[in-house]
Motif scaffolding. Sequence first.
Motif, PDB file in Angstrom:
ATOM      1  N   UNK A  70       1.127  -6.991  25.225  1.00  0.00           N
ATOM      2  CA  UNK A  70       1.807  -6.834  23.940  1.00  0.00           C
ATOM      3  C   UNK A  70       1.398  -5.522  23.289  1.00  0.00           C
ATOM      4  N   UNK A  71       2.136  -5.141  22.273  1.00  0.00           N
ATOM      5  CA  UNK A  71       1.862  -3.934  21.493  1.00  0.00           C
ATOM      6  C   UNK A  71       2.142  -4.274  20.038  1.00  0.00           C
ATOM      7  N   UNK A  72       1.138  -4.067  19.180  1.00  0.00           N
ATOM      8  CA  UNK A  72       1.323  -4.289  17.744  1.00  0.00           C
ATOM      9  C   UNK A  72       1.493  -2.962  17.030  1.00  0.00           C
ATOM     10  N   UNK A  73       2.407  -2.932  16.079  1.00  0.00           N
ATOM     11  CA  UNK A  73       2.614  -1.732  15.266  1.00  0.00           C
ATOM     12  C   UNK A  73       2.812  -2.141  13.817  1.00  0.00           C
ATOM     13  N   UNK A  74       2.357  -1.298  12.920  1.00  0.00           N
ATOM     14  CA  UNK A  74       2.539  -1.504  11.479  1.00  0.00           C
ATOM     15  C   UNK A  74       3.328  -0.331  10.933  1.00  0.00           C
ATOM     16  N   UNK A  75       4.343  -0.611  10.141  1.00  0.00           N
ATOM     17  CA  UNK A  75       5.144   0.428   9.502  1.00  0.00           C
ATOM     18  C   UNK A  75       5.039   0.240   7.997  1.00  0.00           C
ATOM     19  N   UNK A  76       4.708   1.299   7.304  1.00  0.00           N
ATOM     20  CA  UNK A  76       4.579   1.281   5.849  1.00  0.00           C
ATOM     21  C   UNK A  76       5.599   2.241   5.255  1.00  0.00           C
ATOM     22  N   UNK A  77       6.449   1.731   4.359  1.00  0.00           N
ATOM     23  CA  UNK A  77       7.388   2.568   3.614  1.00  0.00           C
ATOM     24  C   UNK A  77       6.828   2.786   2.218  1.00  0.00           C
ATOM     25  N   UNK A  78       6.816   4.042   1.774  1.00  0.00           N
ATOM     26  CA  UNK A  78       6.292   4.339   0.447  1.00  0.00           C
ATOM     27  C   UNK A  78       6.983   5.574  -0.108  1.00  0.00           C
ATOM     28  N   UNK A  79       6.687   5.846  -1.376  1.00  0.00           N
ATOM     29  CA  UNK A  79       7.253   7.029  -2.012  1.00  0.00           C
ATOM     30  C   UNK A  79       6.373   8.220  -1.716  1.00  0.00           C
ATOM     31  N   UNK A  80       6.931   9.185  -1.013  1.00  0.00           N
ATOM     32  CA  UNK A  80       6.199  10.399  -0.687  1.00  0.00           C
ATOM     33  C   UNK A  80       6.447  11.473  -1.709  1.00  0.00           C
ATOM     34  N   UNK A  81       5.802  12.619  -1.578  1.00  0.00           N
ATOM     35  CA  UNK A  81       5.974  13.704  -2.562  1.00  0.00           C
ATOM     36  C   UNK A  81       7.385  14.272  -2.586  1.00  0.00           C
ATOM     37  N   UNK A  82       8.109  14.130  -1.480  1.00  0.00           N
ATOM     38  CA  UNK A  82       9.451  14.703  -1.412  1.00  0.00           C
ATOM     39  C   UNK A  82      10.515  13.649  -1.149  1.00  0.00           C
ATOM     40  N   UNK A  83      10.186  12.394  -1.376  1.00  0.00           N
ATOM     41  CA  UNK A  83      11.144  11.335  -1.105  1.00  0.00           C
ATOM     42  C   UNK A  83      10.486  10.219  -0.323  1.00  0.00           C
ATOM     43  N   UNK A  84      11.287   9.322   0.238  1.00  0.00           N
ATOM     44  CA  UNK A  84      10.700   8.205   0.977  1.00  0.00           C
ATOM     45  C   UNK A  84      10.018   8.686   2.254  1.00  0.00           C
ATOM     46  N   UNK A  85       8.930   8.041   2.590  1.00  0.00           N
ATOM     47  CA  UNK A  85       8.227   8.372   3.825  1.00  0.00           C
ATOM     48  C   UNK A  85       7.814   7.085   4.515  1.00  0.00           C
TER      49      UNK A  85
END
Length: 798
Positions: free
Chosen positions: A467-482
């Motif tokens: 298996x492979x685990x991954x985490x993705x975090x969406x947040x507000x970056x300095x120039x928009x969404x990151x």
Amino acid sequence: MSVRLGERLGGGVGESVRRVDGIPKVKGEFAYGGDLWHDDMLFGHTLRSPHPRARIRSIDVSQALGGPGVHALLLAEDVPGRRTYGLEFADQPVLAWDEVQYVGQPVAVVAAETPELARRAVGRIAVDYEVLQPVTDMEEALSPHAPKLREWGNVLRHVRIVHGDPDAEADVWVEGYYETGMQDQAALGLEAGLAVPAEDGGVDLFVSTQWLHVDRKQIAPCLGLPEEKVRLSLAGVGGAFGSREDLHMQIHACMLALHTGRPIRITYDRAESFLAHVHRHPSRIWMRTGANRDGRLVNVRARVVVDGGAFASSSTAVIGNASTFAAGPYEVPNALIEGTAVYTNNPPCGAMRGFGAPQVCFAHEAQMDKLAKTLSIDPIELRLLNAVRTGSVLPTGQVIRGSAPVRELIERARDIPMPTPERTGLREPVTYPGGAGNVSRGESLKRGVGFAVGYKNVAYSEGFDDFHEARVTLSAGPDGPMAEVHSAGVECGQGLSTVMVQAARTELSIDDVRLHLADTEVDSAGSTSASRQTLMGSGAVQLAARAARDELFSRARAAGHVGELSIEDGMIRSDGAAVGEVIDFLKEPVVATRVFRHRTTTAMDHRGQGDVHVMFSFCAQRAVVEVDEDLGLVRVVQVASAMDPGRSINPQGVQGQSEGGTAMGLGLAVMEEIQVTDGIIGNASFTDYLIPTILDMPPVVTEIVEAPEPDVPYGVKGAGENATIVATAAIVSALRHATGRELNRVPVRPDDLVGLVPPVTTSGPPPPPDVPGPEPMPTFFGQDEVQADISPTGEGRI
């Protein structure tokens, strides 16, 4: 720790995008394992055995401990926990205490103020050895008179695959005996790491490796610590190709750090690197291939023996792979294939690009050429006639459920235009075989053309829980969404970082994607091996990114937006109409963690039957060579390569794998071999161990055949190993065509290409005792089967 790699380049799945780590590597800003530094660190060095097999009578450390700048000297008795470890099972001592099993086995480790002081201290350790008779020949290891290197004997694993009726007769039989030498991965980056003691009594290890979590699983018990107190972070890996799957300096550095209370860095030099990592298994293969007069295969009988060296490493899995692929990517209704991995007192062998498949591809493709010649059939047409397809049944009884574009690969490689012949008298000297050092000017040149087809499993096999685990975090970056992707997946030069970024961009339609440092703060991503990370990494990121996107849409719906939601150019749209910027819904970050697992597989039963592999990736190559028969020199003029990646996430990356893999296969074909005499490596340097340079490499013309694998993310397979598997067989096939010589051993040496053509032999030396030969085919060791897994822990994998 979050690290931003590369610039905003855009580009999702299916596009040839610039590598996200390319710019810092080209500018020299990328930190490899050997660049690690701590202001308070000490330097470690290892004392290694000079004997392939010997009993340790005593160790005198008094002169070493009194040396200047020496802070610690540790022996086996100082190992705080379990004294053995291993990738498959724990048969390898952290430090030898009673007997050494190979030249280079660690006996003691030292920490000192400088590397030179550490080396001097090691030189003052006096070990009294009683030299014992070593076992250094793989066939000798099978003899009942050979010393037993383990209590159960010298057989590490025996595989027996029975398919159809192994006694089925054919109209025509061809026989062959084949050998492959020991090849080194020759990664330019050396083994290196930095261990830092922590306030909680644990240790933080920054290390060049291929699998952070399996390293920790081996390290922690030897340190006597729970796994949560052993934290690993990935240091830059300057190539691996399988050599970083096994531990190297990890436990030694951690032991010294915990003992001294100071950071410890260990970096091997090239000679020590040759001693400290595993190599490609040398092999000996006996094969008999039968067909009808129309060219259709009827029966394949094969016996494969590989030298695993002193410790198990991944030999159990390698011989499993070699055995399952020994008949080639062809429809064979009947087969008997036996594979054996043995212990010897040679350097340990383990994972290397291709993982058992290059050895058997060299054999089964030579057999196909022999069969074509015997039947007066074009060798490419013979391969087209017998190639597997979707629905074909393999010798293990497994049905190919996914894509298998073997015929198209063969045709595409065949149809690539041949290189233009060189014009005599106008050639640059460097273009002759041997380069400018060639003293002739083409008087004895012969050109040959060869062809080969091979295949490889994607991901681990035989029931391994992968298996492979991954985490993705969406947040507000300095120039928009990151978005930030956090995975323990190891980037070791093959392009995984770029693949994961492309997957995140595709799913989120966000350009600003950053990578978190690979570490053990998230669950395992599995090893960067088995051509698995493009599938597993993109699959895990796809799942996590989609979950993050769904949470973002849930916030939009909670704000009253309904309809079909999508993301485009940083905007959330409902039925195509913009309803707000993504960043408006990211006052709190969105975090999603997901695990991707592939299809299940099964272990082989007592007849070698089962759904052993997840899926298959194929390759076909045509090689054109020139041979100077007076000097025994070779020039590879062109390699035409047809690759099957399923779907290309990054087509330029697939092309790079085709070229790099071909280089490694060329090396095994004509120049690369670790010279081992009586267990001692005689060429542990890049002065004496030769690898292809830019002057040795031909143009590699690559055709990518996209046949997406059903029911997997993006339809991807893997492309890292197939060119290596096939190139050796294709190049040697071309050498046979040019010279008329049998050439049944690689690497082919100049002496093999000069002088009188020796009489053709079909079977080579007799098989080792009780090993099936062409006729009859008795059962190995008189048993119906030998347990595939003989490890004390009961764990194993391919």
